[in-house]
Design a protein around this motif. Structure first.
Motif, mmCIF file in Angstrom:
data_model
loop_
_atom_site.group_PDB
_atom_site.id
_atom_site.type_symbol
_atom_site.label_atom_id
_atom_site.label_comp_id
_atom_site.label_asym_id
_atom_site.label_seq_id
_atom_site.Cartn_x
_atom_site.Cartn_y
_atom_site.Cartn_z
ATOM 1 N N GLY A 269 -56.870 -31.326 93.194
ATOM 2 C CA GLY A 269 -57.620 -31.407 91.943
ATOM 3 C C GLY A 269 -58.677 -30.351 91.787
ATOM 4 O O GLY A 269 -59.639 -30.532 91.035
ATOM 5 N N LEU A 270 -58.519 -29.200 92.472
ATOM 6 C CA LEU A 270 -59.544 -28.158 92.441
ATOM 7 C C LEU A 270 -59.179 -26.998 91.533
ATOM 8 O O LEU A 270 -59.948 -26.056 91.407
ATOM 9 C CB LEU A 270 -59.780 -27.615 93.865
ATOM 10 N N GLN A 271 -57.990 -27.033 90.931
ATOM 11 C CA GLN A 271 -57.529 -25.926 90.111
ATOM 12 C C GLN A 271 -58.320 -25.856 88.811
ATOM 13 O O GLN A 271 -58.348 -26.805 88.042
ATOM 14 C CB GLN A 271 -56.038 -26.070 89.801
ATOM 15 N N GLU A 272 -58.953 -24.712 88.573
ATOM 16 C CA GLU A 272 -59.680 -24.539 87.326
ATOM 17 C C GLU A 272 -58.698 -24.321 86.187
ATOM 18 O O GLU A 272 -57.612 -23.787 86.364
ATOM 19 C CB GLU A 272 -60.628 -23.331 87.413
ATOM 20 N N VAL A 273 -59.083 -24.748 84.995
ATOM 21 C CA VAL A 273 -58.239 -24.594 83.826
ATOM 22 C C VAL A 273 -58.492 -23.241 83.209
ATOM 23 O O VAL A 273 -59.625 -22.878 82.943
ATOM 24 C CB VAL A 273 -58.552 -25.705 82.805
ATOM 25 N N VAL A 274 -57.434 -22.474 83.027
ATOM 26 C CA VAL A 274 -57.576 -21.137 82.455
ATOM 27 C C VAL A 274 -56.518 -20.917 81.396
ATOM 28 O O VAL A 274 -55.426 -21.484 81.450
ATOM 29 C CB VAL A 274 -57.449 -20.042 83.539
ATOM 30 N N GLY A 275 -56.842 -20.097 80.429
ATOM 31 C CA GLY A 275 -55.857 -19.715 79.437
ATOM 32 C C GLY A 275 -55.317 -20.851 78.591
ATOM 33 O O GLY A 275 -54.233 -20.768 78.038
ATOM 34 N N GLY A 276 -56.056 -21.948 78.500
ATOM 35 C CA GLY A 276 -55.586 -23.047 77.673
ATOM 36 C C GLY A 276 -54.569 -23.932 78.348
ATOM 37 O O GLY A 276 -53.984 -24.802 77.726
ATOM 38 N N ALA A 277 -54.328 -23.733 79.653
ATOM 39 C CA ALA A 277 -53.366 -24.593 80.358
ATOM 40 C C ALA A 277 -53.989 -25.948 80.621
ATOM 41 O O ALA A 277 -55.177 -26.072 80.850
ATOM 42 C CB ALA A 277 -52.962 -23.937 81.671
ATOM 43 N N ALA A 278 -53.176 -26.983 80.624
ATOM 44 C CA ALA A 278 -53.684 -28.333 80.861
ATOM 45 C C ALA A 278 -54.111 -28.498 82.304
ATOM 46 O O ALA A 278 -53.504 -27.959 83.211
ATOM 47 C CB ALA A 278 -52.601 -29.354 80.519
ATOM 48 N N GLY A 279 -55.169 -29.246 82.533
ATOM 49 C CA GLY A 279 -55.608 -29.513 83.897
ATOM 50 C C GLY A 279 -54.842 -30.670 84.501
ATOM 51 O O GLY A 279 -54.365 -31.549 83.794
ATOM 52 N N TYR A 280 -54.716 -30.670 85.813
ATOM 53 C CA TYR A 280 -53.965 -31.716 86.492
ATOM 54 C C TYR A 280 -54.864 -32.369 87.533
ATOM 55 O O TYR A 280 -55.554 -31.691 88.281
ATOM 56 C CB TYR A 280 -52.731 -31.131 87.184
ATOM 57 N N GLY A 281 -54.809 -33.686 87.602
ATOM 58 C CA GLY A 281 -55.581 -34.397 88.595
ATOM 59 C C GLY A 281 -54.823 -34.512 89.894
ATOM 60 O O GLY A 281 -53.599 -34.394 89.944
ATOM 61 N N MET A 282 -55.560 -34.766 90.960
ATOM 62 C CA MET A 282 -54.956 -34.897 92.274
ATOM 63 C C MET A 282 -53.958 -36.052 92.303
ATOM 64 O O MET A 282 -52.873 -35.944 92.897
ATOM 65 C CB MET A 282 -56.043 -35.118 93.320
ATOM 66 N N MET A 283 -54.302 -37.181 91.653
ATOM 67 C CA MET A 283 -53.421 -38.335 91.678
ATOM 68 C C MET A 283 -52.087 -38.045 90.991
ATOM 69 O O MET A 283 -51.037 -38.535 91.408
ATOM 70 C CB MET A 283 -54.093 -39.537 91.014
ATOM 71 N N LEU A 416 -60.020 -26.200 78.130
ATOM 72 C CA LEU A 416 -60.627 -24.870 78.102
ATOM 73 C C LEU A 416 -61.295 -24.552 79.430
ATOM 74 O O LEU A 416 -61.604 -25.458 80.213
ATOM 75 C CB LEU A 416 -61.666 -24.803 76.973
ATOM 76 N N PRO A 417 -61.547 -23.262 79.714
ATOM 77 C CA PRO A 417 -62.230 -22.890 80.960
ATOM 78 C C PRO A 417 -63.605 -23.555 81.060
ATOM 79 O O PRO A 417 -64.260 -23.821 80.048
ATOM 80 C CB PRO A 417 -62.368 -21.359 80.841
ATOM 81 N N THR A 418 -64.017 -23.842 82.281
ATOM 82 C CA THR A 418 -65.322 -24.445 82.515
ATOM 83 C C THR A 418 -66.430 -23.600 81.883
ATOM 84 O O THR A 418 -66.439 -22.380 82.007
ATOM 85 C CB THR A 418 -65.576 -24.575 84.023
ATOM 86 N N GLY A 419 -67.362 -24.252 81.195
ATOM 87 C CA GLY A 419 -68.478 -23.550 80.574
ATOM 88 C C GLY A 419 -68.239 -23.160 79.131
ATOM 89 O O GLY A 419 -69.081 -22.492 78.514
ATOM 90 N N SER A 420 -67.109 -23.558 78.550
ATOM 91 C CA SER A 420 -66.831 -23.229 77.153
ATOM 92 C C SER A 420 -67.812 -23.948 76.243
ATOM 93 O O SER A 420 -68.242 -25.076 76.516
ATOM 94 C CB SER A 420 -65.398 -23.630 76.782
ATOM 95 N N THR A 421 -68.158 -23.299 75.133
ATOM 96 C CA THR A 421 -69.128 -23.869 74.194
ATOM 97 C C THR A 421 -68.442 -24.795 73.194
ATOM 98 O O THR A 421 -67.210 -24.819 73.084
ATOM 99 C CB THR A 421 -69.828 -22.746 73.414
ATOM 100 N N GLU A 422 -69.263 -25.563 72.467
ATOM 101 C CA GLU A 422 -68.722 -26.448 71.439
ATOM 102 C C GLU A 422 -68.012 -25.656 70.351
ATOM 103 O O GLU A 422 -66.997 -26.098 69.805
ATOM 104 C CB GLU A 422 -69.854 -27.274 70.823
#
Length: 580
Positions: A269-283, A416-422
């Protein structure tokens, strides 16, 4: 019919994901089968003192020696037994199954497939050595073996009910995942490839007739015919596929470190989300890695030991070691090669932001689709055939659905990538909204696994982007993988019928099997079939794992006696479990 499908979905969801409908029954959404499978594998691995790792190289030598009979009892050589087992193991799970694991659980699912395979090697050793020890020779001189026989002969008649459950599960699993899904995969891939590369429209029934005819020609001769064909085809098909994958990986060698990095990061569960790809949880990674790992290598499921029981060998331990190499070849070699191809090939790939938003909205409960409507009915993926027409016809309905999601609180910040604004999140949602009514609005992504293509097409797209005509690599590989799975599973089903009904039923079963194969080719919707197959696989695995645990003392006794320098490689068929 709809209520039956819902029931199948709920049962499969509980077994594999610990959920019943929308309710989380087991925290972490880890199904009971995953817990039992990994727990039993770890238990056996510890009791065997890491034998699959310690004896890996000697086991490779035993595989080579197994080209010739190692004893008089049995029907086929140890090599042919391994090939028959691999024919059932190496199938759509090595192509579509890997893509499904990545699509549903993220790249980290591959790590958990590796863990399943490592522990699965211990399970394969245990179940296959037990299968040889407790096999029977009937009045016709035919060898019968597998979990039903080591339950019967190892645990006693009072456990007959467990053997019956295993056999029923074997028949259901054989029909669903070992036959119909395999023939359907061959048919659909052949139709799509012929249409896309040559403009030909092949009828599914015609392809079904060809597949059924080829299967009949092989299985009518029984295990000797199956073992002979598998012994020739399986090594060639596996070697050729690995060679093609190596070519692709050499061409994309610079991407391999990235592929391994994203596997390990995503696994925890450590993969950062980049380029609009969906994030995946460890479970999610754990769940789908284990589920697809079992579907691919079948370790602990109880199918492979049916084939290994027919080996001409006098040493159950030696055949158990040969069996564990089958798990290694299937998952650590072939599945890993497929995964690396999917994770390294880059190109001009796209995905629909509207589909991303809609999936998240439905999964998080911000809105509900009209009854009988799927997400992709309103929001076609970037690779859906006729998507322009779908968007034109249902765009307004799709737009209203997304706007209601937003009103109910949907946020796409997690995409979105971590730190993206509203403001960036709002712009991302606005693009998704625009994509719901304009088919040309798409997000560009670098890797094929980041697309929204159907998981069954991801592997083909990866090879197609890497090699001229690469789609044919998958088409040809899928044909041989799935075809050998069909003939291997025909023997498993035949053995289950023999145990339940008697030897006389084997010949009628072969004719019925051919009809089932043809039926799979003409099925148009296999979603429920896949889920039913998952339930059937579990109905095999649970009784088999119970038997392995109950007979673990016998396995350990064989393992220790075989390692005793005063005995060398003794005949251990008469080993009894240690007294309590």
């Amino acid at each position: 019919m709809e209520s039956l499908v819902t029931l199948i979905e709920n049962v499969a969801g509980f077994i594999w994901g610990g959920t019943w409908g929308d309710t989380v029954v087991i925290p972490g959404e880890i199904g009971p089968l995953a817990i039992v499978l990994l727990g039993t594998g770890l238990f056996v691995m510890i009791r065997l003192a890491g034998r699959p790792v310690r004896r890996f190289v000697p086991a490779l030598a035993e595989v080579w020696q197994g080209r010739k009979a190692q004893g008089e009892d049995g029907a086929i050589t140890p090599w042919q037994a391994l090939s028959t087992a691999l024919s059932g193991q190496v199938g759509t799970g090595n192509l579509a199954g890997v893509a499904t694991a990545i699509a549903m659980g993220g790249p980290g699912a591959i790590f958990w497939m590796w863990i399943t395979a490592l522990l699965g090697m211990a399970l394969a050793f245990a179940e296959s050595s037990l299968a040889v020890k407790y096999r029977e020779t009937d009045e016709y001189g035919r060898i019968n073996g597998g979990p039903m026989y080591y339950i019967k002969n190892g645990l006693g008649k009072k456990w007959t009910w467990l053997a019956v459950i295993f056999c029923l599960g074997t028949l259901f699993s054989a029909a669903a995942t070992g036959s119909m899904i395999q023939s359907n995969s061959i048919t659909q891939t052949a139709m799509e490839t012929a249409r896309g590369t040559m403009g030909l429209s092949l009828p599914n029934w015609g392809i079904g007739v060809v597949i059924a005819g080829l299967v009949f020609a092989v299985i009518i001769g029984g295990i000797k015919s199956i073992g002979s064909v598998a012994g020739r085809i399986v090594p060639l098909m596996a070697g050729a596929y690995v060679l093609c994958a190596l070519v692709v990986l050499i061409l994309n060698a610079s991407e391999i470190p990235h592929a391994f990095a994203v596997i390990f990061k995503s696994a925890f569960g450590l993969q950062e989300v980049v380029g609009g790809a969906a994030g995946y949880g460890m479970m999610q990674a754990v769940r789908f890695g284990i589920a697809r790992g079992l579907f691919s290598n079948e370790a602990g499921q109880g199918s492979a030991p049916i084939a290994h029981a027919a080996a001409k060998t006098k040493n159950p331990v030696q055949q158990g070691e040969i069996a564990m190499i089958g798990v290694f070849i299937d998952t650590i070699v072939i599945c890993t090669m497929t995964a690396l191809v999917i994770l390294t090939v880059s190109g001009d790939f796209t995905r629909s932001p509207a589909l991303i938003a809609a999936n998240q909205c439905v999964e998080e409960g911000y809105n509900t689709l009209p009854e009988g409507t799927g997400v992709e009915d309103l929001f076609p993926s970037a690779y859906t055939e006729g998507r322009t027409e779908i968007v034109a016809a249902r765009g307004e309905e799709a737009s209203a659905f997304l706007q209601q999601c937003r009103t109910n609180g949907l946020s796409l910040a997690s995409d979105l990538p971590t730190g993206s604004t509203e403001a960036e999140e709002q712009a991302y949602f606005d693009k998704a909204l625009a994509a719901s009514t304009d088919a040309t609005v798409l997000n560009e992504v670098r890797y094929v696994y980041e697309t929204d293509a159907e998981s069954s097409g991801i592997t083909a797209r990866a090879y197609g982007a890497a090699l001229p005509g690469g789609e044919w690599v998958v088409t040809i590989a899928l044909f041989f993988f799935a075809f050998t799975t069909i003939i291997g599973w025909s023997y498993y089903g035949e053995q289950a019928v023999t145990y339940l009904v008697g030897e006389w039923a084997t010949h009628p079963f072969r004719y019925i099997w051919v009809i089932v194969v043809f039926g799979g080719a003409i099925v148009t919707n296999t979603d429920a079939l896949w889920l039913f197959g998952d339930i059937a696989n579990a109905s095999m695995a649970f009784p088999n794992l119970i038997a392995i645990l109950a007979l673990s003392g016998v396995v350990v006794a064989m393992h220790k006696m075989n390692d005793d320098p005063d005995h060398g490689h003794p005949v251990v068929d008469k080993t009894e479990p240690p007294k309590e």
